[in-house]
Design an enzyme around this catalytic site. Structure first.
Site, PDB file in Angstrom:
ATOM      1  N   ASN A  61       0.833  -1.205   0.000  1.00 53.73           N
ATOM      2  CA  ASN A  61       0.000   0.000   0.000  1.00 53.73           C
ATOM      3  C   ASN A  61       0.865   1.251   0.000  1.00 53.73           C
ATOM      4  OD1 ASN A  61       0.575  -0.953   2.644  1.00 53.73           O
ATOM      5  ND2 ASN A  61      -1.076   0.235   3.536  1.00 53.73           N
ATOM      6  N   GLU A  63       0.367   5.176   0.584  1.00 55.82           N
ATOM      7  CA  GLU A  63      -0.577   6.187   1.059  1.00 55.82           C
ATOM      8  C   GLU A  63      -0.148   7.586   0.632  1.00 55.82           C
ATOM      9  OE1 GLU A  63      -1.065   5.431   5.281  1.00 55.82           O
ATOM     10  OE2 GLU A  63      -2.230   3.609   4.858  1.00 55.82           O
ATOM     11  N   CYS A  72      -4.188   0.603  -2.504  1.00 57.51           N
ATOM     12  CA  CYS A  72      -3.981  -0.645  -1.769  1.00 57.51           C
ATOM     13  C   CYS A  72      -2.901  -1.514  -2.423  1.00 57.51           C
ATOM     14  CB  CYS A  72      -5.266  -1.462  -1.739  1.00 57.51           C
ATOM     15  SG  CYS A  72      -6.593  -0.730  -0.789  1.00 57.51           S
ATOM     16  N   GLU A  74      -2.882  -4.759  -3.133  1.00 60.11           N
ATOM     17  CA  GLU A  74      -3.337  -5.689  -4.184  1.00 60.11           C
ATOM     18  C   GLU A  74      -3.394  -4.988  -5.531  1.00 60.11           C
ATOM     19  OE1 GLU A  74      -4.616  -4.955  -1.281  1.00 60.11           O
ATOM     20  OE2 GLU A  74      -6.067  -6.429  -0.585  1.00 60.11           O
ATOM     21  N   CYS A 111     -10.288  -5.245   0.547  1.00 60.65           N
ATOM     22  CA  CYS A 111     -11.401  -4.289   0.528  1.00 60.65           C
ATOM     23  C   CYS A 111     -12.228  -4.485  -0.748  1.00 60.65           C
ATOM     24  CB  CYS A 111     -10.866  -2.855   0.604  1.00 60.65           C
ATOM     25  SG  CYS A 111     -10.147  -2.251  -0.919  1.00 60.65           S
ATOM     26  N   CYS A 114     -10.592  -3.533  -4.105  1.00 56.10           N
ATOM     27  CA  CYS A 114      -9.569  -4.489  -4.564  1.00 56.10           C
ATOM     28  C   CYS A 114     -10.219  -5.761  -5.099  1.00 56.10           C
ATOM     29  CB  CYS A 114      -8.597  -4.813  -3.438  1.00 56.10           C
ATOM     30  SG  CYS A 114      -7.436  -3.476  -3.150  1.00 56.10           S
TER      31      CYS A 114
HETATM   32  N1  THU Z   1      -5.292  -1.635   2.372  1.00 55.45           N
HETATM   33  C1  THU Z   1      -4.733  -2.453   1.447  1.00 55.45           C
HETATM   34  O1  THU Z   1      -3.586  -2.253   1.028  1.00 55.45           O
HETATM   35  N2  THU Z   1      -5.468  -3.481   0.983  1.00 55.45           N
HETATM   36  C2  THU Z   1      -6.755  -3.746   1.360  1.00 55.45           C
HETATM   37  O2  THU Z   1      -7.365  -4.664   0.823  1.00 55.45           O
HETATM   38  C3  THU Z   1      -7.387  -2.950   2.400  1.00 55.45           C
HETATM   39  C4  THU Z   1      -6.612  -1.808   2.930  1.00 55.45           C
HETATM   40  C5  THU Z   1      -4.521  -0.485   2.853  1.00 55.45           C
HETATM   41  C6  THU Z   1      -5.093   0.853   2.471  1.00 55.45           C
HETATM   42  C7  THU Z   1      -4.516   1.741   3.534  1.00 55.45           C
HETATM   43  O3  THU Z   1      -3.220   2.170   3.134  1.00 55.45           O
HETATM   44  C8  THU Z   1      -4.365   0.847   4.739  1.00 55.45           C
HETATM   45  O4  THU Z   1      -4.445  -0.485   4.257  1.00 55.45           O
HETATM   46  C9  THU Z   1      -5.416   1.070   5.800  1.00 55.45           C
HETATM   47  O5  THU Z   1      -6.686   1.003   5.270  1.00 55.45           O
END
Ligand code: THU
Length: 158
Positions: A61, A63, A72, A74, A111, A114
């Site tokens: 991820n 940010e 994210c 994935e 999520c 994704c």
């Molecule tokens: N996140 C992912 O990388 N993958 C997911 O399927 C859910 C959430 C990340 C997004 C964000 O940077 C952190 O996790 C918290 O939500």
């Protein structure tokens, strides 16, 4: 008319109980997780795709101070695969994470956004993608297809 949707999945008490090739994939996902850029959520996610030529594609991820601009793990891995290796297929996608956002025993599950992206990758390559989800306590769920994570997902299947 009443219909139902059921699916099977495998559970392992620890990812070290997986077959050796899949353990290597989990290792790679952890490697990817270390490079996550997650200063805002402090929740680091790693994803690794095992491709049909045996190569690995890592994502994590990323940010941003403008929160919705982050992406994210994935999606980083799958979009990188699509951008650079459009002719390779994803055999298996492994996802791992580390952080206080959820209890260690809780299922680490992708999520909704994704899942939609994973589903389209699967549809595009006309071959199921196996999904390995490793909780922070090591417990592991293995699914045979993205469909199981997103039945009735949006999109056209050619
Ligand atoms: N996140 C992912 O990388 N993958 C997911 O399927 C859910 C959430 C990340 C997004 C964000 O940077 C952190 O996790 C918290 O939500």
């Amino acid at each position: 008319m009443k219909e139902s949707f059921t699916f099977n999945y495998q559970l392992f008490s620890n990812w070290t109980d997986l077959p050796e090739q899949e353990q290597r994939l989990v290792d790679k996902a952890y490697e990817a997780m270390e490079n996550a850029y997650a200063p805002y959520s402090e929740f680091k996610v790693g994803a690794c795709a095992l491709m049909d030529d045996g190569s690995f594609i890592l994502g994590n991820n990323q940010e941003n101070a403008a929160f919705p601009s982050g992406i994210c793990a994935e999606r980083v891995a799958l979009f990188y695969a699509g951008a650079n290796f459009p002719n390779k297929k994803v055999l298996t996608l492994c996802i791992v994470a580390k952080g206080d956002l959820m209890p260690a025993s809780q299922l680490l599950s992708p999520c909704g956004g994704c899942r939609q992206v994973m589903l389209e990758s699967e549809n595009r390559q006309k071959q199921p993608i196996r999904v390995i989800l490793v909780n922070q306590d090591g417990r592991t769920m293995v699914l045979d297809s993205v469909i199981q994570l997103l039945p009735f997902g949006f999109g056209r299947i050619d």
